[in-house]
Write a protein that holds these residues in place. Structure first.
Motif, short mmCIF file in Angstrom:
data_model
loop_
_atom_site.label_atom_id
_atom_site.label_comp_id
_atom_site.label_asym_id
_atom_site.label_seq_id
_atom_site.Cartn_x
_atom_site.Cartn_y
_atom_site.Cartn_z
N PRO A 244 29.38 56.81 21.62
CA PRO A 244 28.56 56.31 22.73
C PRO A 244 29.33 55.46 23.74
N LEU A 245 30.56 55.06 23.41
CA LEU A 245 31.34 54.20 24.29
C LEU A 245 32.33 55.00 25.13
N ILE A 246 32.01 56.24 25.46
CA ILE A 246 32.94 57.09 26.21
C ILE A 246 33.40 56.39 27.48
N THR A 247 32.47 55.99 28.31
CA THR A 247 32.78 55.15 29.46
C THR A 247 31.74 54.05 29.52
N ARG A 248 32.13 52.90 30.07
CA ARG A 248 31.27 51.73 30.07
C ARG A 248 31.14 51.17 31.47
N SER A 249 29.93 50.76 31.82
CA SER A 249 29.70 50.13 33.11
C SER A 249 29.47 48.64 32.92
N SER A 250 29.88 47.87 33.88
CA SER A 250 29.65 46.42 33.82
C SER A 250 28.17 46.14 34.07
N ILE A 251 27.69 45.03 33.53
CA ILE A 251 26.30 44.66 33.79
C ILE A 251 26.20 43.65 34.92
N LYS A 252 27.34 43.07 35.32
CA LYS A 252 27.32 42.13 36.43
C LYS A 252 28.74 41.97 36.97
N GLU A 253 28.87 42.02 38.30
CA GLU A 253 30.15 41.78 38.96
C GLU A 253 29.91 40.90 40.17
N GLY A 254 30.91 40.11 40.54
CA GLY A 254 30.79 39.32 41.75
C GLY A 254 31.71 38.12 41.75
N TYR A 255 31.75 37.44 42.90
CA TYR A 255 32.58 36.26 43.04
C TYR A 255 31.87 35.03 42.49
N MET A 256 32.61 34.20 41.77
CA MET A 256 32.21 32.85 41.40
C MET A 256 33.46 31.99 41.54
N GLU A 257 33.26 30.68 41.50
CA GLU A 257 34.39 29.76 41.45
C GLU A 257 34.49 29.21 40.04
N LYS A 258 35.73 29.01 39.57
CA LYS A 258 35.94 28.48 38.23
C LYS A 258 36.89 27.29 38.29
N THR A 259 36.77 26.43 37.28
CA THR A 259 37.67 25.29 37.15
C THR A 259 38.31 25.32 35.76
N GLY A 260 39.18 24.37 35.50
CA GLY A 260 39.88 24.32 34.22
C GLY A 260 39.08 23.61 33.15
N PRO A 261 39.66 23.45 31.95
CA PRO A 261 38.92 22.89 30.81
C PRO A 261 38.56 21.42 30.95
N THR A 262 39.33 20.65 31.75
CA THR A 262 38.96 19.24 31.92
C THR A 262 37.86 19.07 32.94
N GLN A 263 37.62 20.15 33.74
CA GLN A 263 36.59 20.18 34.77
C GLN A 263 36.87 19.19 35.90
N TRP A 264 38.14 18.77 36.03
CA TRP A 264 38.58 17.96 37.17
C TRP A 264 39.54 18.75 38.05
N GLU A 265 39.94 19.93 37.58
CA GLU A 265 40.84 20.76 38.36
C GLU A 265 40.10 21.37 39.55
N PRO A 266 40.81 21.75 40.60
CA PRO A 266 40.15 22.37 41.76
C PRO A 266 39.46 23.67 41.37
N PHE A 267 38.33 23.93 41.99
CA PHE A 267 37.65 25.21 41.79
C PHE A 267 38.37 26.29 42.58
N LYS A 268 38.48 27.48 41.98
CA LYS A 268 39.13 28.60 42.63
C LYS A 268 38.22 29.83 42.59
N LYS A 269 38.15 30.51 43.71
CA LYS A 269 37.30 31.68 43.83
C LYS A 269 37.94 32.86 43.11
N ARG A 270 37.17 33.50 42.22
CA ARG A 270 37.66 34.64 41.46
C ARG A 270 36.57 35.72 41.40
#
Length: 398
Positions: A244-270
């Motif tokens: 059943p896993l011949i090909t797979r589609s994503s359930i969600k795609e799009g831009y968000m911003e993320k930060t590092g584990p301390t949550q004080w690092e600058p946010f970066k768009k990905r």
């Protein structure tokens, strides 16, 4: 003399019957169009392709058009179930049957394959996507630029590989891609072409993307189904449970911003891609990046995974707008969305993955997911050079 109201009522009663209450071609509910040459009920979107095949199909609205008694009698003798029993008699198990929300090229070629070329009635045994070998020229996006160039692709079931060559007469391939983790999905909007196909695979445990298209719609759909056929043969050989896993589609795609584990690092768009089958959240610099920057495995609630809206506990008020907080056993991820609707959709998508039980293959994927503990430094001790950027960043803030 035909009675318009009587015939309309007959058709409306017919379209409520089981099998007629969804589109014969894409499964959309409550179809309100019908082909009076084929005897099937279809949705408004699929009716467009039927209209382009006047020698094969003739379309009328069951609500707005006039129906002669003879046409209504013909519809009463057919219907979706009877028609599909004939036109879909021999659909290969690997062939992708498009659904309501699939792109136009998939639905268009499915309808043409069913009714115009009669590929699934058992009459045609010579189909390009089922021969075990596919070769063709596709336009491929360059890894580091936006230019599409012609490349020769060779797909072989003999060694379960996909090769591509920089020149049509090249003997040595630019890449040899195993069927083990290969995936193909149509992405016309992302690629900017109605026939755009995204081919993904793992290269040293990182996802690499190939963005390709062909100007001919039948050719690109044949290529897609040839990939599925080869992958189907591979999965049957290594583990039939994974078919059943011949090909797979994503359930969600799009831009968000993320930060590092301390949550004080600058946010970066990905650009983020969430895959339910692999339970994997991948991220890239842009939507058309060839190489994945990183990935996060998403387990179940019982394994310590959860998601919620809003900022983390103890953070400064107002710092996060439309934030999504993902908890994993190893660290907390914080993402920012541009709109509240995006925030809701991402949270629902994460919840869907978390709610699904883990399968045996997921435990192996968890260990091999690119995001590893060695990237989870809190300080700046570990650094790396981000691919193709020339910049050095803290490893936790890719």
């Amino acid at each position: 003399m035909a009675s318009p109201e009587k015939n309309k009522k007959i058709l409306l009663d017919m379209v409520k019957q089981p099998s007629n209450d969804y589109c014969a071609d894409c499964g959309a509910p409550e179809p309100d169009w019908a082909s009076y040459k084929l005897g099937v009920f279809v949705c408004v979107n699929c009716s467009g392709t039927h209209r382009d095949l006047p020698a094969i199909s003739r379309i009328k609205s069951i609500r707005l058009d006039f129906w002669d008694d003879s046409l209504v009698e013909f519809m009463k003798t057919r219907g979706n179930a009877a028609a599909n029993a004939f036109y879909e008699k021999c659909v290969p198990p690997f062939y992708y049957r498009p659904q309501e929300k699939d792109c136009v090229v998939l639905k268009d070629q499915w309808i043409r394959a069913k009714y115009e070329r009669r590929e699934f009635t058992g009459e045609n045994n010579s189909l390009p996507y089922s021969s075990g070998l596919y070769e063709g020229i596709l336009w491929k996006k360059g890894k580091d630029n936006k230019q599409f160039l012609k490349r020769r692709f060779l797909l072989s079931e003999t060694d379960f590989t996909l090769r591509y060559f920089t020149k049509e007469d090249s003997k040595k391939p630019k890449a040899v891609i195993s069927m083990k983790d290969l995936n193909a999905v149509f992405q016309p909007e992302k690629i900017g072409h109605a026939h755009g196909l995204q081919i993904s695979y793992l290269e040293e445990e990182r996802t690499r993307n190939l963005f390709v298209y062909h100007d001919n719609s039948q050719e690109i759909v044949s290529c897609f189904n040839a990939i599925r056929a080869t992958r189907f043969a591979y999965l049957k050989k290594v583990d039939p449970n994974l078919v059943p896993l011949i090909t797979r589609s994503s359930i969600k795609e799009g831009y968000m911003e993320k930060t590092g584990p301390t949550q004080w690092e600058p946010f970066k768009k990905r650009w983020f891609i969430l895959n339910l089958t692999d339970r994997k959240l991948s991220y890239f610099k842009t939507s058309l990046d060839a190489l994945e920057l990183g990935a996060v495995f998403i387990g179940t609630e019982g394994h310590g995974y959860s998601v919620r809206e809003g900022q983390p506990k103890g953070s400064r008020s107002g710092r996060w707008r439309f934030a999504v907080t993902l908890e994993t056993p190893d660290r907390q991820f914080v993402f920012l969305c541009d709109q509240e609707q995006d925030q809701r959709e991402w949270i629902e998508a994460f919840k869907l993955v978390i709610s699904q039980p883990m399968l045996p293959q997921h435990y192996n994927r968890k260990e091999n997911t690119i995001y590893r503990k060695k990237w989870q430094c809190v300080g700046l001790a570990a650094c790396f050079r981000e691919p193709n950027s020339g910049r050095v960043e803290a490893s936790h803030n890719r």
